[in-house]
Design a protein around this motif. Structure first.
Motif, short mmCIF file in Angstrom:
data_model
loop_
_atom_site.label_atom_id
_atom_site.label_comp_id
_atom_site.label_asym_id
_atom_site.label_seq_id
_atom_site.Cartn_x
_atom_site.Cartn_y
_atom_site.Cartn_z
N LEU A 62 3.14 -7.46 6.81
CA LEU A 62 3.43 -8.56 6.70
C LEU A 62 2.17 -9.54 6.46
O LEU A 62 2.13 -10.60 5.60
CB LEU A 62 3.99 -9.19 8.26
N VAL A 63 0.87 -9.07 6.79
CA VAL A 63 -0.24 -9.55 6.65
C VAL A 63 -0.70 -9.67 5.30
O VAL A 63 -1.17 -10.59 4.49
CB VAL A 63 -1.37 -9.14 7.55
N VAL A 64 -0.71 -8.47 4.60
CA VAL A 64 -0.97 -8.49 3.18
C VAL A 64 0.04 -9.09 2.45
O VAL A 64 -0.34 -9.92 1.52
CB VAL A 64 -1.00 -7.07 2.69
N ALA A 65 1.27 -9.24 2.69
CA ALA A 65 2.07 -9.94 1.85
C ALA A 65 1.88 -11.56 1.93
O ALA A 65 2.11 -12.33 0.98
CB ALA A 65 3.59 -9.81 2.29
N SER A 66 1.25 -11.90 3.08
CA SER A 66 0.96 -13.32 3.30
C SER A 66 -0.46 -13.70 2.44
O SER A 66 -0.76 -14.80 2.52
CB SER A 66 0.78 -13.69 4.62
N LEU A 67 -1.18 -12.81 2.26
CA LEU A 67 -2.50 -13.02 1.60
C LEU A 67 -2.37 -13.78 0.10
O LEU A 67 -1.35 -13.35 -0.50
CB LEU A 67 -3.31 -11.78 1.47
N PRO A 68 -3.39 -14.40 -0.28
CA PRO A 68 -3.72 -15.06 -1.63
C PRO A 68 -4.04 -13.82 -2.41
O PRO A 68 -5.06 -13.76 -2.82
CB PRO A 68 -4.68 -16.02 -1.59
N LEU A 69 -3.05 -13.12 -2.73
CA LEU A 69 -3.17 -12.07 -3.87
C LEU A 69 -3.30 -12.19 -5.23
O LEU A 69 -2.54 -12.40 -6.15
CB LEU A 69 -2.31 -10.88 -3.81
N ASN A 72 -6.60 -12.02 -8.58
CA ASN A 72 -7.80 -11.22 -9.05
C ASN A 72 -9.09 -11.36 -8.25
O ASN A 72 -9.34 -12.67 -7.93
CB ASN A 72 -7.76 -11.39 -10.54
N GLY A 73 -9.88 -10.48 -7.87
CA GLY A 73 -10.89 -10.42 -7.24
C GLY A 73 -11.05 -10.89 -5.78
O GLY A 73 -11.93 -10.85 -4.87
N PHE A 74 -9.46 -10.93 -4.96
CA PHE A 74 -9.40 -11.18 -3.53
C PHE A 74 -9.85 -9.87 -3.10
O PHE A 74 -9.50 -8.68 -3.34
CB PHE A 74 -8.25 -11.53 -3.56
N SER A 75 -10.56 -9.94 -1.98
CA SER A 75 -11.05 -8.84 -1.02
C SER A 75 -11.39 -9.58 0.49
O SER A 75 -11.69 -10.62 0.50
CB SER A 75 -12.01 -8.20 -1.52
N ALA A 76 -11.10 -8.82 1.50
CA ALA A 76 -11.23 -9.12 2.82
C ALA A 76 -11.33 -7.76 3.67
O ALA A 76 -10.86 -7.01 3.26
CB ALA A 76 -10.36 -10.18 3.39
N VAL A 77 -12.01 -8.14 4.95
CA VAL A 77 -11.94 -7.17 6.21
C VAL A 77 -11.18 -7.95 7.05
O VAL A 77 -11.60 -8.76 7.45
CB VAL A 77 -13.22 -6.80 6.38
N LEU A 78 -9.98 -7.19 7.49
CA LEU A 78 -9.22 -7.80 8.31
C LEU A 78 -8.96 -7.20 9.52
O LEU A 78 -8.99 -5.75 9.64
CB LEU A 78 -7.67 -7.66 7.88
#
Length: 82
Positions: free
Chosen positions: A17-24, A26-32
């Motif tokens: 659910l969390v990954v599907a809600s992210l702004p996917l 190019n170049g997106f990365s985060a530490v959740l």
């Protein structure tokens, strides 16, 4: 494919659910931050959008998919969200 095989069903439901809600994009990365009792509490999980690809399915035909790397303190998994 979902994260269920790698992270176990309880955690994978939330990760999906969390990954599907992210702004996917190019170049997106985060530490959740996730809470994992078995790991002693809060665990930072790096998530990175690797690429967007077309994937062919026998019954559904071609679909767009986001190929995402999800890190875990024990290992890293690559998952495809469609």
């Amino acid at each position: 494919m979902t994260a269920a095989g790698r992270f176990g069903s309880a955690v994978s439901n939330v990760i999906d659910l969390v990954v599907a809600s992210l702004p996917l994009k190019n170049g997106f990365s985060a530490v959740l931050p996730f809470f994992m009792y078995e790991r002693g509490g809060r665990v930072g999980m790096p998530v990175a959008m690797r690429e967007r690809a077309a994937v062919s399915f026998p019954r559904l035909g071609e679909r767009d998919a986001w190929i995402v790397t999800v890190g875990d303190p024990g290992a890293t998994a690559t998952v495809w969200w469609t």
